[in-house]
Structures are given as structure tokens and as C-alpha cells.
Design a protein around this motif. Structure first.
Motif, PDB file in Angstrom:
ATOM      1  N   ASN A  67       0.843  -1.060   0.014  1.00  9.44           N
ATOM      2  CA  ASN A  67      -0.058  -0.053  -0.194  1.00  9.44           C
ATOM      3  C   ASN A  67       0.954   1.279  -0.001  1.00  9.44           C
ATOM      4  O   ASN A  67       2.106   1.244  -0.427  1.00  9.44           O
ATOM      5  N   ASP A  68       0.352   2.349   0.426  1.00  4.63           N
ATOM      6  CA  ASP A  68       1.109   3.728   0.482  1.00  4.63           C
ATOM      7  C   ASP A  68       2.352   3.530   1.158  1.00  4.63           C
ATOM      8  O   ASP A  68       3.306   4.146   1.011  1.00  4.63           O
ATOM      9  N   GLU A  69       2.157   2.793   2.433  1.00  3.50           N
ATOM     10  CA  GLU A  69       3.257   2.763   3.369  1.00  3.50           C
ATOM     11  C   GLU A  69       4.067   1.557   3.384  1.00  3.50           C
ATOM     12  O   GLU A  69       5.372   1.460   3.434  1.00  3.50           O
ATOM     13  N   ILE A  70       3.417   0.558   2.877  1.00  2.65           N
ATOM     14  CA  ILE A  70       4.243  -0.679   2.789  1.00  2.65           C
ATOM     15  C   ILE A  70       4.789  -0.794   1.104  1.00  2.65           C
ATOM     16  O   ILE A  70       3.772  -1.145   0.173  1.00  2.65           O
ATOM     17  N   LYS A  71       6.013  -0.793   1.092  1.00  8.87           N
ATOM     18  CA  LYS A  71       6.724  -0.992  -0.436  1.00  8.87           C
ATOM     19  C   LYS A  71       7.181  -2.398  -0.509  1.00  8.87           C
ATOM     20  O   LYS A  71       7.906  -2.891   0.361  1.00  8.87           O
ATOM     21  N   GLY A 100      -5.065   0.421  -0.538  1.00  5.29           N
ATOM     22  CA  GLY A 100      -4.844   2.090  -0.142  1.00  5.29           C
ATOM     23  C   GLY A 100      -4.842   2.942  -1.252  1.00  5.29           C
ATOM     24  O   GLY A 100      -6.233   2.801  -1.825  1.00  5.29           O
ATOM     25  N   SER A 101      -4.347   3.717  -1.705  1.00  4.39           N
ATOM     26  CA  SER A 101      -4.662   4.459  -2.823  1.00  4.39           C
ATOM     27  C   SER A 101      -4.590   3.650  -4.003  1.00  4.39           C
ATOM     28  O   SER A 101      -3.650   2.682  -4.165  1.00  4.39           O
ATOM     29  N   SER A 164     -11.179   2.048   9.033  1.00  3.07           N
ATOM     30  CA  SER A 164      -9.778   1.977   8.938  1.00  3.07           C
ATOM     31  C   SER A 164      -9.390   0.362   9.005  1.00  3.07           C
ATOM     32  O   SER A 164     -10.205  -0.310   8.971  1.00  3.07           O
ATOM     33  N   THR A 200       2.092  -6.539   6.760  1.00  7.70           N
ATOM     34  CA  THR A 200       1.541  -5.123   7.038  1.00  7.70           C
ATOM     35  C   THR A 200       2.584  -4.470   8.158  1.00  7.70           C
ATOM     36  O   THR A 200       2.400  -3.711   8.517  1.00  7.70           O
ATOM     37  N   GLN A 203       1.414  -2.245  11.530  1.00  7.27           N
ATOM     38  CA  GLN A 203      -0.113  -1.943  11.183  1.00  7.27           C
ATOM     39  C   GLN A 203      -0.968  -3.022  11.294  1.00  7.27           C
ATOM     40  O   GLN A 203      -2.162  -2.861  12.137  1.00  7.27           O
ATOM     41  N   GLU A 240      11.967  -5.729   7.388  1.00  7.17           N
ATOM     42  CA  GLU A 240      11.595  -4.526   7.063  1.00  7.17           C
ATOM     43  C   GLU A 240      12.352  -3.436   7.675  1.00  7.17           C
ATOM     44  O   GLU A 240      12.630  -2.404   6.955  1.00  7.17           O
ATOM     45  N   LYS A 241      12.631  -3.419   8.794  1.00  2.00           N
ATOM     46  CA  LYS A 241      13.402  -2.442   9.684  1.00  2.00           C
ATOM     47  C   LYS A 241      14.811  -2.128   9.316  1.00  2.00           C
ATOM     48  O   LYS A 241      15.189  -1.065   9.091  1.00  2.00           O
TER      49      LYS A 241
END
Length: 286
Positions: A67-71, A100-101, A164, A200, A203, A240-241
């Protein structure tokens, strides 16, 4: 480079129960039906594929979620796909499910002389509220879910909702709890937990953590050997981090068999901000 098809795991049994015989045409993919889920062995310091399905025409479908935050990590996706193509001579089709978008189309990249193409399917164009109501009526009435229903339920949290993402996920989990068949209910919990925890990050993990700690099904899932899933979730969140993990940390997590320790790490891992903090947690350094 190590890639092998592994023997069936507990998670694999749950995925096969839900996805075997399912077609992805309902979300715009003109593909053959699923024969079985495939697990591949980790390539060190690369993020494992989220979902890898063997289809009835003996090709593989590789699915990721963004989504917009998760690439998505295209380098990792490409590494696994090309390894399978070269070693097993199996065609791999790679798809990103977006929420998301709104976004659809294709992503194309060149890695050296290799051209890599990934199709994007926009789940946010599907009315999740409508799908939820349809599934709720069937489940509460005791009707069996057909193949289309099973696909919709598995990906319902990622569709477009009037609430949400976290609230939609809670609603989906509660809906699954009302499924009368216990084994079917557990299979959905295992599948959605695996997808959410590996795609995710923080989130969705917070919602899952609350659920897995407090419900009878969540407790049974842990008791039946979901250590593998917890280890995998920890690895994915950390990659991810930090993108790359120190070898000693990687092997310490991979070889940890104590369920209480794994659960503690899973609860704390989202708040870890540095490799030094991570080592203190893993090696119990005061």
C-alpha cells in the motif's frame, strides 16, 4: 544459493485447505486454479515471498501485498523468482495486490541483463463492505463457502472499507470466529495471521497480537506449533526495519524453539529501533 521445495508444514496445511482449487479470476487474474501452496527455503538476508502457489498448469504464482506505506522489495522478489526459474525451470508469474490509494498496471525493472515485470492488482477497487455483508450472511446462516467466497474472505481486510484498516481487520477476525466448523475457522485464522504478520508490519500485527493472546482459537494455534510462524513474523518485521540482519542474530532467531521466548520477541520486536537493542533482546543482555 539455497532454494528447495520443503515438506508440508502446519501453515501449508491451512493454506491448502483454503486455497486449493481456487481461481483468482474474481480479482482480475486469468490463471489456472491453485494446486497447492509452495514453501521455499530462505535465501539469507532476502525477504521470503509472501505467497507462492503452484497452479494446475504447473506454473507458479508469486503474490506480494503493498500500500502507500508498505513497499515491496523488488530485489528480493526478483532473486527468489529467478532462482526458481533457473533451478527448477518453472515459469513464475509475479503479482502485487495493492490496497490503499488506487493503483494498477505493471512495475518493470531491469536487473543487469534481466527484465523483470510484475503485475499490480488493485484490491482497493473492491467494495469490502459489500463483500463483508455477503460473507456474514452466509457464515451466520451456516452455509458452506464456495471457492469465490474463500478467496474473498482471505483477502477481505485489504479491500476498500468505510472504516480504517485496523478496524476492518478486527471485523474480519470476528467474522471468522463465527464460522461453525472448528478446523475451517482455525485455517482462516492461520492464513490471515500469516498474511498480515508478513505483509503489513506494525499496522496489522498489533491487532493480531491482541487476538492471538485473548481468544481460544489463538491459544490453540500457538499450542499446535505456530513457532515457525512466529519466527517467520519476527524475521520479516526485522528485515523490513534493518534490511540485513547480523548472522548471529539471524541464527539465534531461526534456532529458537521456546514458544514463550518467541512470543515475547514478537510482542517487543516492533518497538526495536537499533541492532544493539535487537541483540540485547535476543541474547538477553541487561
Amino acid at each position: 544459493m539455497r532454494i528447495t521445495f520443503q515438506e508440508e508444514s502446519i501453515n501449508e496445511k491451512s493454506f491448502n485447505r483454503i486455497f486449493q482449487g481456487v481461481s483468482f479470476k474474481e480479482i482480475g487474474l486469468d490463471l489456472r486454479k491453485v494446486k497447492e501452496i509452495v514453501e521455499v527455503e530462505r535465501i539469507e538476508n532476502y525477504k521470503l515471498p509472501l505467497l507462492m502457489f503452484l497452479l494446475e498448469d504447473d506454473t507458479l504464482l508469486h503474490i506480494e501485498i503493498m500500500n502507500d506505506e508498505i513497499k515491496t522489495d523488488l530485489q528480493s522478489m526478483f532473486t527468489y523468482d529467478m532462482s526458481i526459474v533457473l533451478r527448477y525451470k518453472i515459469q513464475v508469474r509475479t503479482v502485487i495486490l495493492n490496497f490503499g490509494s488506487r493503483q494498477d498496471g505493471k512495475i518493470m525493472r531491469n536487473f543487469g541483463s534481466m527484465h523483470y515485470e510484475v503485475q499490480i492488482v488493485d484490491l482497493s477497487s473492491i467494495d469490502g463492505d459489500k463483500v463483508y455483508e455477503e460473507l456474514s450472511q452466509k457464515i451466520t446462516s451456516g452455509y458452506l463457502l464456495n471457492k469465490r467466497d474463500k478467496l474473498n474472505l482471505a483477502f477481505l481486510p485489504f479491500m476498500k472499507h468505510s472504516v480504517s484498516f485496523s478496524e476492518a481487520l478486527r471485523k474480519v477476525i470476528l467474522l471468522i470466529e463465527s464460522i461453525k466448523d472448528e478446523e475451517e475457522r482455525m485455517a482462516y485464522v492461520a492464513v490471515i495471521s500469516e498474511i498480515i504478520s508478513r505483509s503489513t508490519g506494525e499496522q496489522g500485527v498489533k491487532v493480531l497480537k491482541e487476538y492471538l493472546m485473548d481468544t481460544e482459537v489463538g491459544i490453540r494455534i500457538r499450542d499446535e506449533g505456530k513457532k515457525e510462524g512466529m519466527r517467520e513474523s519476527i524475521m520479516i518485521i526485522l528485515l523490513e526495519k534493518f534490511k540485513v540482519l547480523p548472522d548471529d542474530v539471524y541464527y539465534a532467531i531461526a534456532e529458537q524453539k521456546n514458544e514463550n521466548t518467541l512470543m515475547k520477541w514478537l510482542q517487543n520486536v516492533t518497538s526495536i529501533c537499533s541492532v544493539d537493542e535487537l541483540k540485547k533482546m535476543v541474547f538477553n543482555i541487561e
